[in-house]
Design a protein around this motif. Structure first.
Motif, mmCIF file in Angstrom:
data_model
loop_
_atom_site.group_PDB
_atom_site.id
_atom_site.type_symbol
_atom_site.label_atom_id
_atom_site.label_comp_id
_atom_site.label_asym_id
_atom_site.label_seq_id
_atom_site.Cartn_x
_atom_site.Cartn_y
_atom_site.Cartn_z
ATOM 1 N N ARG A 213 6.005 140.948 28.064
ATOM 2 C CA ARG A 213 7.131 141.424 27.226
ATOM 3 C C ARG A 213 7.032 142.906 26.931
ATOM 4 O O ARG A 213 8.044 143.594 26.863
ATOM 5 N N ALA B 9 11.139 136.293 34.090
ATOM 6 C CA ALA B 9 11.788 135.103 33.535
ATOM 7 C C ALA B 9 11.250 133.873 34.255
ATOM 8 O O ALA B 9 10.762 133.959 35.380
ATOM 9 N N ARG C 188 9.304 129.747 33.907
ATOM 10 C CA ARG C 188 8.108 129.085 33.385
ATOM 11 C C ARG C 188 6.841 129.653 34.026
ATOM 12 O O ARG C 188 6.824 129.966 35.200
ATOM 13 N N SER D 122 4.610 127.410 29.897
ATOM 14 C CA SER D 122 5.635 127.919 28.985
ATOM 15 C C SER D 122 6.966 127.273 29.332
ATOM 16 O O SER D 122 7.137 126.712 30.415
ATOM 17 N N ASP D 123 7.898 127.377 28.412
ATOM 18 C CA ASP D 123 9.273 127.011 28.755
ATOM 19 C C ASP D 123 9.890 128.194 29.497
ATOM 20 O O ASP D 123 9.268 129.252 29.627
ATOM 21 N N ALA D 124 11.102 128.027 30.016
ATOM 22 C CA ALA D 124 11.735 129.078 30.828
ATOM 23 C C ALA D 124 11.962 130.365 30.040
ATOM 24 O O ALA D 124 11.890 131.453 30.598
ATOM 25 N N SER D 125 12.209 130.245 28.730
ATOM 26 C CA SER D 125 12.446 131.434 27.911
ATOM 27 C C SER D 125 11.141 132.108 27.472
ATOM 28 O O SER D 125 11.168 133.200 26.926
ATOM 29 N N ARG D 126 10.034 131.415 27.676
ATOM 30 C CA ARG D 126 8.705 131.876 27.282
ATOM 31 C C ARG D 126 8.538 132.011 25.777
ATOM 32 O O ARG D 126 7.701 132.751 25.292
ATOM 33 N N GLU D 127 9.346 131.257 25.066
ATOM 34 C CA GLU D 127 9.220 131.226 23.609
ATOM 35 C C GLU D 127 8.184 130.204 23.161
ATOM 36 O O GLU D 127 7.603 130.335 22.092
#
Length: 150
Positions: free
Chosen positions: A147, A12, A14, A30-35
Motif C-alpha cells: 500500500r 489488487a 488475493r 487475504s480477500d481481494a480488497s486486502r482489507e
C-alpha cells in the motif's frame, strides 16, 4: 517468478502469506480488497506427503491468489541462516508449480509477536496455531508495504 521487492507485485487481488517451517508451514490468505486476512490450517510435512512447495501451490490454486509472500527468517543482524536458505529453496521449487509472483518480507520477531497476540493459551494450542498466526502477521506486513508503494 521470484521478485526482488514489491515494486512489481500485483496491486489488487488475493495474496497468500506463508510462514515456512520444517514441520508446519503457516498459511493465510487475504480477500481481494486486502482489507481482511484469513488464517488457513497449517501445512504439515511428513513422510509420504507432497512437498511443502507442492502443497502451497495447491493452496494458491484453490484460493485463486495473484501472488505469494514468504516470511524470510533473518538473523537479528540481517544475515541469512540455514533456515533462510530453506525458505528460498521452497520458494524456488514453488515457482516450478505456479506462474505467480513470489516475494519475501523480513519476518524477524513475528513468531514472538504472534505468540503475544495469541495470549494465554495451552502449549498444544500454541503449537497448532503459532505458524498460521505468524503467517497472518507476515501477510499483513506485506500488504502494508504494498500500500505504501502506490
Amino acid at each position: 517468478m521470484i521478485l526482488p521487492n514489491f515494486n512489481d507485485f500485483p496491486r489488487a487481488g488475493r495474496i497468500l502469506g506463508v510462514d515456512w517451517g520444517a514441520r508446519r508451514t503457516g498459511i493465510t490468505v487475504s480477500d481481494a480488497s486486502r482489507e481482511f486476512v484469513f488464517v488457513r490450517p497449517a501445512i504439515l510435512s511428513g513422510r509420504g506427503e507432497k512437498s511443502i512447495a507442492r502443497q502451497i501451490a495447491d493452496c494458491a490454486a484453490a484460493e485463486n491468489v495473484v501472488g505469494i509472500v514468504f516470511g524470510l527468517p533473518l538473523r537479528m543482524d540481517g544475515t541469512a541462516s540455514d533456515t533462510t536458505d530453506a525458505v528460498r529453496a521452497c520458494a524456488a521449487e514453488l515457482c516450478t508449480y505456479v506462474d505467480l509472483p513470489v516475494a519475501f518480507i523480513d519476518e524477524t520477531l513475528t513468531s514472538n509477536a504472534a505468540q503475544e497476540n495469541m495470549g494465554r493459551v495451552r502449549i498444544s494450542d500454541i503449537k497448532r496455531g503459532l505458524d498460521s498466526e505468524s503467517a497472518r502477521m507476515i501477510l499483513e506486513n506485506a500488504i502494508a508495504v504494498i500500500r505504501r508503494l502506490k
